[in-house]
Design an enzyme around this catalytic site. Structure first.
Site, PDB file in Angstrom:
ATOM      1  N   HIS A   1      -5.831  17.300 -60.085  1.00 59.72           N
ATOM      2  CA  HIS A   1      -7.231  16.969 -59.848  1.00 59.72           C
ATOM      3  C   HIS A   1      -7.578  15.596 -60.446  1.00 59.72           C
ATOM      4  O   HIS A   1      -8.189  14.748 -59.771  1.00 59.72           O
ATOM      5  CB  HIS A   1      -8.127  18.048 -60.456  1.00 59.72           C
ATOM      6  CG  HIS A   1      -9.588  17.789 -60.307  1.00 59.72           C
ATOM      7  ND1 HIS A   1     -10.194  17.609 -59.081  1.00 59.72           N
ATOM      8  CD2 HIS A   1     -10.581  17.665 -61.231  1.00 59.72           C
ATOM      9  CE1 HIS A   1     -11.485  17.397 -59.246  1.00 59.72           C
ATOM     10  NE2 HIS A   1     -11.746  17.411 -60.546  1.00 59.72           N
TER      11      HIS A   1
ATOM     12  N   LYS B   1     -19.686  31.993 -68.780  1.00 57.26           N
ATOM     13  CA  LYS B   1     -18.739  30.887 -68.651  1.00 57.26           C
ATOM     14  C   LYS B   1     -18.104  30.824 -67.261  1.00 57.26           C
ATOM     15  O   LYS B   1     -17.845  29.749 -66.728  1.00 57.26           O
ATOM     16  CB  LYS B   1     -17.647  31.019 -69.713  1.00 57.26           C
ATOM     17  CG  LYS B   1     -16.639  29.876 -69.702  1.00 57.26           C
ATOM     18  CD  LYS B   1     -15.572  30.083 -70.761  1.00 57.26           C
ATOM     19  CE  LYS B   1     -14.509  29.009 -70.671  1.00 57.26           C
ATOM     20  NZ  LYS B   1     -13.427  29.215 -71.671  1.00 57.26           N
TER      21      LYS B   1
END
Length: 277
Positions: free
Chosen positions: A158, A211
């Site tokens: 990424h 989260k």
């Protein structure tokens, strides 16, 4: 089939032509950004990425093997705060320069205008490119803190891919339709780095029930960008360059698949195991 082959060949030719303007063989290079640092040729970026990959995957782990993790809390607090401020500034610029009022959200081809606003947009795209280089420090901090388990294929791919893609965007398409990617990404990174900042001050946040929604927000991001890059293929007479939209569509679908796999493994499978135990 012949149309698919032609599309792939045209796209590959377009991307190759965008690389070597300093050698006089890049007719696609945009003159609005050629004067900016690290844009004229790809060698500086290739050197940075080469050093990044070597340090993250080889040199860094070897240097840290027999050392204690560094305490980088103060540095990372500053870094995460700077990321939020930088992303917020770019969001403001995106709204001010077009996404808030003048750009067409469904089909916005890149023009060849040389007005002041066009150079300001190009500069904002370049600043986003520099931000993606700064993002590489995420991995450096992981190495120095010996959090090697976080340096996954997804993470490295990424970060490396974003630097390559945005360098090309600065060089060839510094504005219009495809800047939607950076606009949305800066929103996501504001939340992401704010979370990192808070988690350094309040470590219990790392195990908070909410989260997992950070990853869901990232999944929504990739879905939105993929849909936006699909529009030039389905809107009649849309003049947005499909040679750019095609790879961006494929890339964001790939990232969606990778992040989905991570989400399933991290939160779905692990959640079922925890319930059984």
């Amino acid at each position: 089939m012949s149309h698919v082959v032609k599309f792939v060949v045209d796209g590959a030719t377009f991307f190759v032509n965008g690389f070597w303007s300093y050698a006089g063989c890049a007719p696609e290079a945009d003159p609005r950004t050629e004067h900016l640092p690290m844009v004229k040729n790809p060698l500086p970026v290739m050197a940075i990425l080469g050093a990044y990959l070597y340090f993250a995957l080889s040199l860094g782990p070897r240097l840290m093997k027999h050392r204690e993790p560094f305490n980088l809390k103060k540095i990372m607090l500053f870094y995460n705060a700077a990321q939020v401020i930088w992303c917020s500034f770019l969001i403001r610029e995106c709204v001010r320069l077009g996404w808030g009022w003048s750009l067409n959200w469904t089909c916005m081809p890149l023009g060849d205008s040389r007005e002041q606003v066009d150079y300001e947009i190009a500069l904002a795209v370049w600043l986003y490119f520099i931000l993606k280089i700064v993002d590489l420090l995420d991995t450096v901090f992981m190495v120095l803190r010996k959090n090697f388990h976080q340096i996954s294929f997804l993470h490295v791919y990424h970060h490396t891919g974003m630097v390559c893609a945005i360098w090309f965007a600065v060089k060839v398409i510094p504005g219009a339709h495809h800047t939607f990617l950076g606009f949305i990404n800066c929103f996501v990174h504001c939340f992401l780095y704010a979370y990192y900042f808070i988690s350094l001050l309040v470590p219990s946040v790392k195990s908070a029930w909410w989260k997992k929604y950070i990853t869901l927000v990232q999944l929504v991001q990739f879905g939105m960008i993929a849909l936006h890059e699909l529009l030039p293929f389905i809107i009649t007479n849309c003049a947005v360059d499909r040679r750019i939209s095609g790879p961006l569509l494929a890339q964001n679908l790939f990232m969606f698949a990778l992040f989905s796999e991570f989400y399933f493994r991290k939160y779905v499978q692990l959640g079922h195991k925890n319930k059984k135990n």
